[in-house]
Design an enzyme around this catalytic site. Structure first.
Site, PDB file in Angstrom:
ATOM      1  N   GLU A  93      -1.257  -0.538   0.123  1.00  0.00           N
ATOM      2  CA  GLU A  93      -2.615  -0.223   0.580  1.00  0.00           C
ATOM      3  C   GLU A  93      -3.408  -1.488   0.889  1.00  0.00           C
ATOM      4  OE1 GLU A  93      -0.993   0.897  -2.131  1.00  0.00           O
ATOM      5  OE2 GLU A  93      -2.033   2.614  -3.001  1.00  0.00           O
ATOM      6  N   CYS A 137      -3.788   3.172  -7.010  1.00  0.00           N
ATOM      7  CA  CYS A 137      -4.184   2.722  -8.343  1.00  0.00           C
ATOM      8  C   CYS A 137      -5.648   2.277  -8.320  1.00  0.00           C
ATOM      9  CB  CYS A 137      -3.286   1.565  -8.788  1.00  0.00           C
ATOM     10  SG  CYS A 137      -3.534   0.058  -7.809  1.00  0.00           S
ATOM     11  N   CYS A 140      -6.352  -0.588  -5.740  1.00  0.00           N
ATOM     12  CA  CYS A 140      -6.358  -0.126  -4.358  1.00  0.00           C
ATOM     13  C   CYS A 140      -7.521   0.820  -4.077  1.00  0.00           C
ATOM     14  CB  CYS A 140      -5.033   0.540  -4.036  1.00  0.00           C
ATOM     15  SG  CYS A 140      -3.631  -0.607  -4.099  1.00  0.00           S
TER      16      CYS A 140
END
Length: 206
Positions: A93, A137, A140
């Site tokens: 990401e 997560c 990100c």
């Protein structure tokens, strides 16, 4: 800017495209259903899965991401590169966001248009869509908010580290100055299978 995926603009209704799941905060989370007009998300997710499948070659967990412009064209693609680069922040990401922003800067320098409706070549990605094979997560998710991305589409839920629905809901926290539309469960089985195969292979090699 690349191939046209044909995605709806962030903020458009997803009625008929998604069923409602439930986030950790108790809010409804759009979840892709096996049927319905989800072709746009599936097409982009397949591209993300293709990138994810490359990551084990350099020892990384197979997670891929694709950043789409408002018109559905591909701004950038990435897979995890932590092992390849030694950079702990090199999640798919993050790399897709960085490369997408750089692409916009280059396009603007060449006379292209900005996607944010604001300053040409600006860093805001408000009408862009980030498609990623696994739920982002906390790192990100924070980057997604900071980049003002309009929509996140992810495949498999991450019950151990997910920060978009599973453990936290960072991207739609009302205390922040930007909130993101979320679509989840797109080609989730394919993403899960890729991850399971990777970790099974790792266990066999130990």
């Amino acid at each position: 800017m690349g191939s046209d995926i044909g995605v709806p603009v962030p903020g458009q209704a997803v009625s008929g495209e998604a069923a409602l799941g439930r986030s950790v905060a108790g809010e409804a989370v759009p979840v892709a259903t096996p049927s319905g007009p989800m072709t746009a998300w599936r097409s982009a997710m397949r591209q993300a899965l293709e990138f994810a499948a490359q990551a084990p070659a350099w020892g990384d967990v197979p997670i891929g991401a694709v950043l789409l412009a408002p018109d559905g064209s591909v701004l950038s693609q990435a897979a995890n590169e932590r092992e390849a680069t030694g950079d702990p922040t090199a999640h798919a990401e993050i790399l897709a966001i960085r490369r997408g922003a750089q692409r916009l800067q280059e396009d603007t320098a060449e006379g292209g248009r900005s996607v944010d409706g604001g300053v040409a070549g600006g860093w805001r990605l408000e009408r862009c869509t980030l498609v990623v094979t696994l739920e982002p997560c906390t790192m990100c998710a924070g980057a997604i908010v900071a980049a003002r991305i309009g929509r996140v589409v992810f495949g498999a839920f991450d019950p151990k580290a997910g920060a978009v629905a599973s453990l936290w809901d960072v991207v739609r926290d009302p205390r922040l100055n930007h909130r993101v539309e979320v679509v989840s469960g797109v080609l989730a089985e394919e993403s899960t299978a890729l991850l399971r195969e990777f970790f099974a292979d790792r266990r066999r090699s130990e």
